[in-house]
Scaffold this motif. Structure first.
Motif, PDB file in Angstrom:
ATOM      1  N   ASP A 199       0.824  -1.108   0.004  1.00 16.16           N
ATOM      2  CA  ASP A 199      -0.022  -0.001  -0.036  1.00 16.16           C
ATOM      3  C   ASP A 199       0.700   1.490   0.128  1.00 16.16           C
ATOM      4  O   ASP A 199       1.810   1.489   0.882  1.00 16.16           O
ATOM      5  N   ASP A 265      -9.622  -0.690  -3.227  1.00 18.47           N
ATOM      6  CA  ASP A 265     -10.177  -0.116  -1.830  1.00 18.47           C
ATOM      7  C   ASP A 265     -11.525  -0.269  -1.459  1.00 18.47           C
ATOM      8  O   ASP A 265     -11.579  -0.190  -0.262  1.00 18.47           O
ATOM      9  N   ASP A 269     -11.436  -1.296   2.277  1.00 13.77           N
ATOM     10  CA  ASP A 269     -11.643  -0.158   3.121  1.00 13.77           C
ATOM     11  C   ASP A 269     -12.531  -0.759   4.608  1.00 13.77           C
ATOM     12  O   ASP A 269     -12.682  -0.142   5.656  1.00 13.77           O
TER      13      ASP A 269
END
Length: 396
Positions: A199, A265, A269
């Motif tokens: 990331d 994401d 998330d």
């Protein structure tokens, strides 16, 4: 008038009776646009379409058919799904090198525009296969392909930017090149999970130090005060602030990999690596198809309102028997189709290929089915004038 080979009649409530097919959740009704089951209007509001096409002639974008065809040629059972929000900037691709089993799976999460993510999904596999480093040095091939895509987008004056996570398999090795906050994980053969991507966000200590040393700026955890990720493709106006296209590349033997999940994401998330791996294992114990779609639905239930793109790959080779048992799906009306029909009839241009902003669709590789016991097909007579049995009506 409604073509007689599609509808027998309209009942007193105005609902069509489809010849040979019982009414169900995914039955397509006449209307002014293609509608998914989640967004379909009540049957009583259905109108006869003005298009010369019949309501049962789905228009499938070329990128979708290309990914489906590539997934059918890959030795690794592949599923993919995409749910687009109002952003409509996620893109994915699956490709197999001609004459080999080398496979690429990639996801691009666009931001500030969809142009670069769409461009990357279209051209990047070809850049990998054309690289002089492939397949002798896959790490250099993947990194150079992403940088070349970045510079090509600059020359084309494309707007916005995109994350990139590209996973390739050649021989007995799995390679992952990542730039941004899209992610790839593997479920290990002996249990557990391992992240194979990196990331790159402006909040990461390593990235923050790199940006500051290069003279860039981070405000409130955002690069240049606007962008949460610090690497990827495009964003040429933020290069002075520290944005760059410099992917991290990692590898591991396929003998250690049980399955692979690549996602944007919109999934990560709301779901940890471990939770995602547990979900895949749990779902695979009860059914072998629809896992990518189930992960998307799970993320929605957990509160994700972003675009969600998911690719799931299992590293057990398809058996020859399963390879020859099915032909690729063709567009036709039936219950529970492999692809949920998009809700908008006019697809936005995916560089000439019609990658539309779909509210929801999912696709399984045509050879991705339950293992033995053997399957049987329902009689053709149950399908009216359509000679091919729909895949979802194949019963164990």
């Amino acid at each position: 008038s409604i073509p007689p080979h599609v509808f027998d009649a309209l009942d007193t409530r105005g609902s069509p009776q489809v010849r040979g097919i019982a009414m169900g959740e995914n039955t397509i009704f006449p209307g002014s646009s293609w509608e998914s089951p989640r967004h379909r209007r009540p049957v009583g509001n259905a109108r006869i379409p003005s298009s010369p096409l019949t309501p049962c002639t789905p228009i499938r974008p070329q990128w979708e058919m290309r990914c489906e065809e590539a997934a059918s040629r890959s030795p690794w059972p592949t599923q993919f799904g995409l749910k687009q929000s109002s952003k409509g900037e996620d893109r994915l691709t699956v490709d197999v090198r001609l004459g080999s089993e080398d496979t690429v799976w990639a996801i691009f999460d666009g931001h500030r525009a969809h142009e670069i993510s769409a461009y990357a999904a279209r051209v990047l596999p070809g850049l990998v296969w054309a690289s002089p480093f492939w397949p002798s040095q896959p790490e250099h091939a993947l990194a150079s392909a992403l940088r070349e895509c970045h510079e090509d987008a600059r020359r084309e004056d494309l707007r916005g930017g995109s994350t990139a996570v590209v996973v390739a398999c050649t021989g007995d090795q799995l390679w992952c090149a990542s730039a941004g906050d899209s992610r790839a994980i593997v479920g290990l053969v002996g249990g557990g999970v391992k992240r194979v991507s990196v990331d790159h966000t402006a909040r990461s200590p390593e990235e923050l130090r790199r940006i500051q040393e290069s003279g860039g700026s981070v405000e409130w955890g955002h690069l240049g005060g606007t962008l949460p990720m610090s690497r990827g493709i495009g964003n040429f106006d933020l290069e002075a602030a520290g944005f760059l296209c410099s992917p991290d590349v990692r590898s591991m033997p396929t003998s250690e990999v049980d399955f692979l999940v690549v996602a944007s994401d919109g999934l990560w998330d709301v779901m940890s690596d471990e939770a995602c791996a547990d979900e895949v294992r749990s779902m695979r114990s009860t059914h072998s198809v629809g896992i990518a779609d189930s992960l998307i639905q799970r993320a929605e239930r957990l509160g994700s309102h972003d675009d969600i793109s998911v690719i799931v790959v299992f590293f057990q080779r398809k058996t020859q028997a399963r390879d020859v048992s099915f032909s690729p799906p063709v567009p036709r009306p039936h219950l529970g189709s492999l692809t949920t029909i998009p809700s908008n009839s006019s697809f936005e241009a995916f560089l000439g290929e019609g990658f539309g902003a779909f509210p929801h669709f999912t696709m399984q590789a045509p050879n991705q089915w339950r293992p033995p016991p053997p399957v049987r097909s329902l009689p053709f007579s149950t399908l009216g004038p359509h000679p091919h049995p729909p895949f979802d009506l194949i019963a164990p």
